[in-house]
Write a protein that holds these residues in place. Sequence first.
Motif, PDB file in Angstrom:
ATOM      1  N   PRO A  97     -15.893  32.672  69.448  1.00 40.70           N
ATOM      2  CA  PRO A  97     -14.655  32.700  68.651  1.00 40.70           C
ATOM      3  C   PRO A  97     -13.573  31.888  69.345  1.00 40.70           C
ATOM      4  O   PRO A  97     -13.420  31.954  70.569  1.00 40.70           O
ATOM      5  N   ALA A  98     -12.821  31.114  68.573  1.00 38.04           N
ATOM      6  CA  ALA A  98     -11.762  30.262  69.139  1.00 38.04           C
ATOM      7  C   ALA A  98     -10.658  31.128  69.746  1.00 38.04           C
ATOM      8  O   ALA A  98     -10.300  32.170  69.218  1.00 38.04           O
ATOM      9  N   VAL A  99     -10.137  30.675  70.882  1.00 37.51           N
ATOM     10  CA  VAL A  99      -9.046  31.372  71.558  1.00 37.51           C
ATOM     11  C   VAL A  99      -7.897  30.400  71.758  1.00 37.51           C
ATOM     12  O   VAL A  99      -8.093  29.316  72.316  1.00 37.51           O
ATOM     13  N   ARG A 100      -6.712  30.770  71.300  1.00 38.58           N
ATOM     14  CA  ARG A 100      -5.533  29.953  71.543  1.00 38.58           C
ATOM     15  C   ARG A 100      -4.721  30.589  72.672  1.00 38.58           C
ATOM     16  O   ARG A 100      -4.843  31.770  72.943  1.00 38.58           O
ATOM     17  N   SER A 101      -3.885  29.770  73.308  1.00 39.30           N
ATOM     18  CA  SER A 101      -3.174  30.264  74.492  1.00 39.30           C
ATOM     19  C   SER A 101      -2.278  31.451  74.173  1.00 39.30           C
ATOM     20  O   SER A 101      -2.137  32.361  74.987  1.00 39.30           O
ATOM     21  N   GLU A 102      -1.674  31.475  72.986  1.00 40.81           N
ATOM     22  CA  GLU A 102      -0.806  32.593  72.610  1.00 40.81           C
ATOM     23  C   GLU A 102      -1.586  33.910  72.596  1.00 40.81           C
ATOM     24  O   GLU A 102      -1.121  34.947  73.038  1.00 40.81           O
TER      25      GLU A 102
END
Length: 362
Positions: free
Chosen positions: A356-361
């Motif tokens: 699953p994609a993870v963004r910094s926020e």
Amino acid sequence: SMTASRLERMRSCHFAYFMEYGLRARPRETAAFDAPQIGTFLHFLLENVTRDVLAEGGFAAVEQEELHRLVRRYTERYVEQELHNFQNRNARFRYLFARLRTTAYAVIDQVAAELRCSDFVPMAFELSFGGKNGALSAVTISEPDGELRVGGKVDRVDGWVHDGKLYLRVVDYKTGKKSFDLTEVWNGLGLQMLLYLFTLEDRGEKYYGQPVEGAGVLYLPARDAVIRGSRTMSDEAWRKQLDKELTRSGLVLDDPEVLAAMETPGEKGYRFLPLKVSKTTGAISGEALASAERLGKLGGHIQATLRDICREIAEGNISADPFWRGPDHNACQWCEYAAACHFEEGRGGDRRRFLPAVRSEE
């Protein structure tokens, strides 16, 4: 004992790890001057030229003519020592290496331009963790079923002293197109850079004699950057295209003083750091920004991931379970062991592991 690259192979696919480190199967090698060899050569140049420049007073004190003289000296040394003066090498190999010389000047010039305007100074090259000759001991994770010791080395460590603290950033020279990817780091791939940064924070005071603060990690492309353009292309346009090809990636501490010490943005913003500056407010933004709190949480997550890996090793998992982020981004794409794998979704332990994609926020 494990190297960071072994950890990454395990997290990308257990079967590929078993083939490489369990059976020690060796893929067929081509006679071309390929990406790993290109990376080895550029690593050699960057380390030796930078070390000599620092001995001569730093990049600000060394003129471009002297810089290029050092590039020529170490290129000739590499050809003599590692390539044995092109003995048993075909014409294509010689052509590819000749083209690479042009790239080498461009990469060195760009690194020189970055360090001339930075307060961060290279402090160590090939800093090693673990092993007989390691400058620092291996990273150790203890579990009831056993102990995991992770060793390896960092291409370059840059430092800046401010208010009684030594701010350190870890720089890794990347051969291919790979860039820093938080999704992969979160899922146990590409841990090496951050793992070593957190280890330096933890043990750095004893090693350097002053408190250490992690300033970030940067991937610096060290590859054959071929710039396609017309002969009428201006120097400015060529440089802009090269900068795009050699774009850094990573995480940097979201602290105005630290960012200013790394690079002062010009009229067109940052040239080297993967950050943007708002023309209206002057605010700095980008996925690469990370607060000290966020870096701390990431450090805790990496420790938990290492404990998971320790358990996986003890269980002896050799399933074909490649990480999968799509048809053009997965562990099978460039795998040298595909011919021995015969992957079939749902058969035995064969399964794709979707990341699953993870963004910094988040």
